[in-house]
Design a protein around this motif. Structure first.
Motif, mmCIF file in Angstrom:
data_model
loop_
_atom_site.group_PDB
_atom_site.id
_atom_site.type_symbol
_atom_site.label_atom_id
_atom_site.label_comp_id
_atom_site.label_asym_id
_atom_site.label_seq_id
_atom_site.Cartn_x
_atom_site.Cartn_y
_atom_site.Cartn_z
ATOM 1 N N ILE A 55 -1.193 -3.366 -2.359
ATOM 2 C CA ILE A 55 -0.087 -2.421 -2.202
ATOM 3 C C ILE A 55 1.149 -3.200 -1.747
ATOM 4 O O ILE A 55 1.055 -4.073 -0.870
ATOM 5 N N ALA A 56 2.302 -2.895 -2.348
ATOM 6 C CA ALA A 56 3.576 -3.449 -1.884
ATOM 7 C C ALA A 56 4.399 -2.329 -1.287
ATOM 8 O O ALA A 56 4.328 -1.181 -1.738
ATOM 9 N N PRO A 87 0.948 -1.692 -7.288
ATOM 10 C CA PRO A 87 1.629 -0.425 -7.007
ATOM 11 C C PRO A 87 2.475 -0.529 -5.741
ATOM 12 O O PRO A 87 2.122 -1.253 -4.807
ATOM 13 N N SER A 88 3.579 0.189 -5.721
ATOM 14 C CA SER A 88 4.509 0.110 -4.597
ATOM 15 C C SER A 88 4.712 1.470 -3.945
ATOM 16 O O SER A 88 4.702 2.505 -4.622
ATOM 17 N N VAL A 89 4.921 1.450 -2.628
ATOM 18 C CA VAL A 89 5.374 2.613 -1.881
ATOM 19 C C VAL A 89 6.780 2.291 -1.390
ATOM 20 O O VAL A 89 6.978 1.292 -0.689
ATOM 21 N N GLY A 135 4.704 4.574 -9.243
ATOM 22 C CA GLY A 135 4.980 4.192 -7.874
ATOM 23 C C GLY A 135 4.918 5.413 -6.983
ATOM 24 O O GLY A 135 4.691 6.538 -7.461
ATOM 25 N N LEU A 136 5.106 5.190 -5.696
ATOM 26 C CA LEU A 136 5.082 6.301 -4.756
ATOM 27 C C LEU A 136 6.317 6.239 -3.879
ATOM 28 O O LEU A 136 6.773 5.145 -3.487
ATOM 29 N N LEU A 161 -6.780 4.359 -8.915
ATOM 30 C CA LEU A 161 -5.402 4.859 -8.857
ATOM 31 C C LEU A 161 -4.416 3.708 -8.696
ATOM 32 O O LEU A 161 -3.345 3.704 -9.316
ATOM 33 N N ARG A 162 -4.805 2.747 -7.877
ATOM 34 C CA ARG A 162 -3.940 1.568 -7.701
ATOM 35 C C ARG A 162 -3.732 0.851 -9.036
ATOM 36 O O ARG A 162 -2.628 0.437 -9.375
#
Length: 921
Positions: A400-401, A428-430, A447-448, A469-470
């Motif tokens: 996760i980033a 994937p990024s938040v 992304g989120l 999901l990632r």
């Protein structure tokens, strides 16, 4: 040795020469700084006060000026006194000690008048430089042939340099543009490249004086400068909103706010702007910039190369293998100014770490974590700042980033680089919902987005709990950023609409393009060779099938500016200020000329280069032409190509009289010079590689043939003379014989011989007019007050084209007792064409149109004063001859039109490859 290896060796030599030029430039700058310091010391009051003490010190030691014994000085002063009186002695002393003249001037009304004269030396030079530096181009710069875009940039910020400077260069180059990147601190290079570019972009530069000068120079050249930025650094109020400001010292805050004003000033000085985001573009427009375009930060070749290499490690398989192991969150922080941004998500991140013990937080770079993170310290890993490639390698190990940002306008103006870097690796990024992120990210798809601590916790835990999901979000992010941010997409959709494709400007009707090279050019016109270069350039440029540009030099003044472009009579002129030579060999081997000359070749792309007098500019230009396979022509205006002394005048002031150069004799003339052999070899190579050599006279032609120049390579192209614009007026009766001398105080032209001859005359029925040829070059005026002659002696300023007829119609006899075999003698022909009797030395090119006893008189080259006096007295006795005199052979003299027509024919034959070698005998 094969050709390939030879070319590699030649390239090595060329690169070595360029490095030598850089080293020389650095050394010269140091010398200039020391010279300025010495000048300040010598202008100081203490230096002036201690002058008598220093002079006394020399006398006590029995020496004068630390070189000459007192007895020699006494003898020399006595000689000067006998010849020129107290005035001559005074001149000698004030030449060596200018301060004495200053002291005397305080009591001299005459000198006060000179000080107030607008035509002083300094003003003359300043006025001429102003003509160059203040010339304003009004023509459309799209007429430039060279498709160059110059980026003057802040180069010390790695990420900014990568995303805004290097990426911009890649985009523009893919559109066919040439791109040059220059550090804004490198003033000379920046100003030089401005002369040849079509567009200029100022990236993230403050309004320091040198930058303001660069922008003003761009506008002078007719450019519409762009100002580019990728952060909201132009507004103090928005800076003050940033959370990191609370962690800075007062001094650091003041510096940032001061910088904001400087950046804003630079932006408003420019005509148009480039922003990295829509929000930033809106702010720039609101600040007063009329035109702002958006070119986003994107992917580039370097990023794609690294990503492709890392993908070979099968990131997908690594993610699957981690399903039961650690889940890594990566946060990259360039500086501790990101502390406030991280605080936005910190409580949510802590909660997530506490909720899922598998989570690990890797902090890459500088960041001060809140004390609450001590509770999960075992789940945190600090990694020091990394290179870009190392950072991406670490990022591949992440699951996760994250990219938290404060909800302020400063961050809405930021680009989404962190998201791009993670997405290109399938991570994937938040992210915080700042504008650049929110505009691109579809929550839960590619992304989120998280805005509150609770959302940060939930989004991180959502990803940590579901490896599939990632993978899905990471892969979607990858495909989306490649589809939108790929280099070719940004180039086509964002860069091309702004700058377009580079188009090679076609010359009108496929015109012949000539680059003329001469050490002087207007407004610094000096000497016969310059006259020829200027006149031929003007006439060739006026031809319907030819264009001309000029490459020349100008005096260095203060801080050196390098290349500078202006126009003279619609001809583009490029001038360069060369360093003062630190070694005599630089007169013919000046490596400093290489870079500016190559720049002009790129800008003008000439078919042919025509070299006239290139003293101090040197032979490296010929080698550049050879390496680029550009044919060149050389006009051999004098003996510079054969002899280290341009006019073959020995150290004793006498003409050498060699016909075939013997270096053994030359070495006896100049025993201290150790490069004569090398010089001759370089000169011969330069001449042999020429497409054509031109001699202005048959005398000069034969001199070069006698020195092994291929007779099929050299032709006579006689210098032309401009026809009189008006008729010669009738001479008034009882007018004394009026003599004229145009070479000022040039010894080699016979100035000393003339002075001695006229001072010795016992009669007064004559007048001598001396052209002070150097006064407009900034030299001191010639002083004739100590001649004490019976007749009238006056000095007058150099004449221009409009005043040429008036000068020659104001004299009866032109004196041209040159002490060497001139290559031509323009002034002689100008006089002959206007029915002026000519007294000239013989043999030499200067006498080829003079017939002894018919339209002039010969004197020897040896500077025999008695011989000249005899000729003068005979003419004084024949004063009535001048009342109705007309030169019977003036129609034989070549005109400028004749010369230009012949020269243009040679150019066309060279371009067409039809020039055949013939000799003129």
């Amino acid at each position: 040795m094969n050709t390939k290896n030879q070319n590699k060796i030649l390239d090595s030599y060329k690169n070595s020469l360029k490095l030598s030029a850089l080293q020389l430039s650095t050394l010269q700058n140091e010398i200039n700084e020391k010279d300025i310091l010495i000048a300040r010391i010598r202008r100081s009051l203490s230096w002036k006060i201690t002058l008598p003490i220093r002079i006394l010190g020399y006398i006590v030691k029995g020496k004068f000026l630390q070189k000459y014994p007192i007895k020699i000085i006494k003898k020399r002063l006595l000689e000067v006194y006998k010849e020129d009186g107290f005035k001559g002695v005074y001149n000698k002393f004030t030449y060596r000690f200018p301060i004495l003249k200053t002291i005397v001037n305080k009591f001299s009304f005459k000198e006060e008048k000179l000080k107030n004269d607008p035509k002083t030396e300094t003003n003359i030079n300043v006025d001429k430089l102003d003509k160059i530096y203040q010339y304003k181009f009004t023509n459309d710069v799209s007429s430039n042939i060279y498709s160059l875009i110059l980026i003057i940039a802040e180069v010390t910020l790695p990420q900014c340099y990568k995303y805004r400077v290097q990426q911009k260069a890649e985009h523009l180059e893919s559109l066919g543009w040439n791109v040059q990147i220059v550090d804004w601190r490198d003033q000379k290079t920046a100003l030089s490249f401005l002369q040849i570019c079509k567009e200029v972009i100022f990236y993230r530069v403050p309004a320091f004086p040198n930058v303001v000068e660069q922008i003003n120079e761009a506008k002078r050249l007719g450019l519409n400068p762009w100002w580019e930025v990728d952060d909201l650094i132009i507004d103090q109020d928005h800076y003050a909103e940033c959370g990191f400001m609370h962690h800075l010292s007062t001094e650091e805050k003041d510096l940032l706010l001061f910088g904001a004003d400087l950046f804003r000033k630079t932006m408003l000085l420019c005509d148009q702007g480039i922003a990295s985001t829509k929000a930033l573009a809106e702010i720039m427009s609101q600040a007063g910039l009329k035109t702002v375009c958006v070119i986003e930060n994107a992917l580039d070749k370097d990023t794609l190369r690294i990503a492709q290499k890392l993908y070979q490690n099968d990131i997908k398989q690594k993610l699957i293998n981690k399903e039961s192991g650690e889940v890594v969150i990566v946060y990259g922080s360039g500086t501790n100014t990101h502390n406030a941004d991280f605080l936005i998500a910190s409580s949510g991140i802590i909660s997530a770490l506490q909720h899922d013990p598998r989570l690990r937080l890797w902090v890459i770079g500088e960041l001060e974590l809140p004390v609450e993170f001590q509770d999960v310290i075992q789940q945190i890993k600090y990694i020091p700042p990394q290179s870009y490639e190392q950072y991406l390698e670490l990022l591949t190990q992440a699951d996760i980033a994250i990219a938290p940002l404060e909800p302020i306008l400063f961050n809405d103006a930021k680009s989404n680089i962190k998201y791009l870097e993670a997405s290109i690796l399938g991570i994937p990024s938040v992210c915080s919902p700042r504008q650049a992120f929110q505009d691109f990210i579809c929550d839960q798809e590619n992304g989120l987005l998280a805005n509150t601590p609770t959302e940060w916790k939930e989004k991180i835990l959502c990803l940590s709990a579901n490896v599939e999901l990632r993978e899905i979000i990471g892969q979607q992010a990858y495909h989306d950023v490649v589809a939108y941010y790929a280099p070719e997409v940004i180039t086509t959709q964002q860069v091309e609409p702004v700058f377009g494709y580079a188009k090679q400007v076609e010359r009108h009707n496929n015109n012949l393009k000539i680059l003329v090279v001469n050490v002087y050019y207007a407004p610094y016109s000096f000497g016969g060779a310059t006259f020829v270069a200027e006149e031929m350039a003007r006439r060739i440029h006026q031809a319907s099938n030819a264009e001309v540009a000029i490459f020349t030099s100008r005096p260095a003044a203060g801080d050196r500016r390098g290349l500078c472009k202006y126009q003279v009579e619609n001809i583009t002129v490029y001038s360069v200020d060369l360093s003062v030579a630190v070694h005599a060999s630089q007169q013919f081997d000046n490596v400093e000329i290489i870079e500016p000359f190559e720049m002009v070749l790129e800008a003008e792309k000439p078919d042919i280069v025509h070299f006239h007098s290139i003293q101090n500019m040197g032979l490296q230009m010929l080698l550049v032409c050879q390496s680029k396979q550009i044919p060149y022509v050389i006009t051999l205006h004098d003996s510079w190509w054969l002899c280290n002394r341009q006019f073959m005048v020995q150290s004793n002031g006498q003409y050498c009289f060699q016909h075939r150069i013997d270096l053994r004799m030359c070495q006896r003339c100049e025993p201290e010079v150790r490069y004569l052999t090398e010089r001759m070899l370089m000169m011969k190579q330069g001449m042999q590689a020429a497409a054509l050599l031109l001699s202005p006279s048959e005398t000069h032609h034969q001199l070069y043939i006698a020195n092994d120049v291929d007779k099929s390579l050299i032709k006579v192209n006689r210098n032309g003379i401009e026809r009189p614009r008006k008729n010669r007026p009738k001479r008034l009766q009882n007018t004394p014989v009026r003599f004229g001398f145009v070479a000022g105080d040039e010894v080699i032209k016979g100035a000393v011989v003339i002075q001695k001859a006229f001072k010795s005359l016992s009669r007064s029925d004559w007048e001598l007019k001396i052209i002070d040829s150097k006064v407009e070059m900034g030299f001191s005026p010639i002083d004739v007050s100590n001649w004490n002659s019976k007749g009238k002696v006056v000095t007058i300023p150099p004449y221009n084209d409009a005043g040429k007829d008036d000068f020659f119609y104001g004299i009866d006899v032109l004196l041209f007792p040159s002490q060497w075999e001139e290559s031509y003698g323009l002034t002689v022909r100008e006089a002959l064409l206007r029915d002026v009797w000519v007294v000239c030395s013989h043999p030499g090119g200067q006498s080829e149109d003079v017939i002894d006893g018919v339209n002039g008189n010969y004197v020897s080259l040896k500077g025999d004063v008695a011989e000249l006096v005899t000729v003068i007295e005979v003419l004084l006795d024949k004063v009535s001859m001048f009342d109705h005199y007309e030169n019977p052979f003036k129609d034989h003299i070549a005109t400028l039109e004749d010369q230009a027509e012949e020269l243009l024919g040679y150019y066309q034959q060279i371009k067409q490859g039809t020039l055949k070698g013939t000799s003129v005998s």
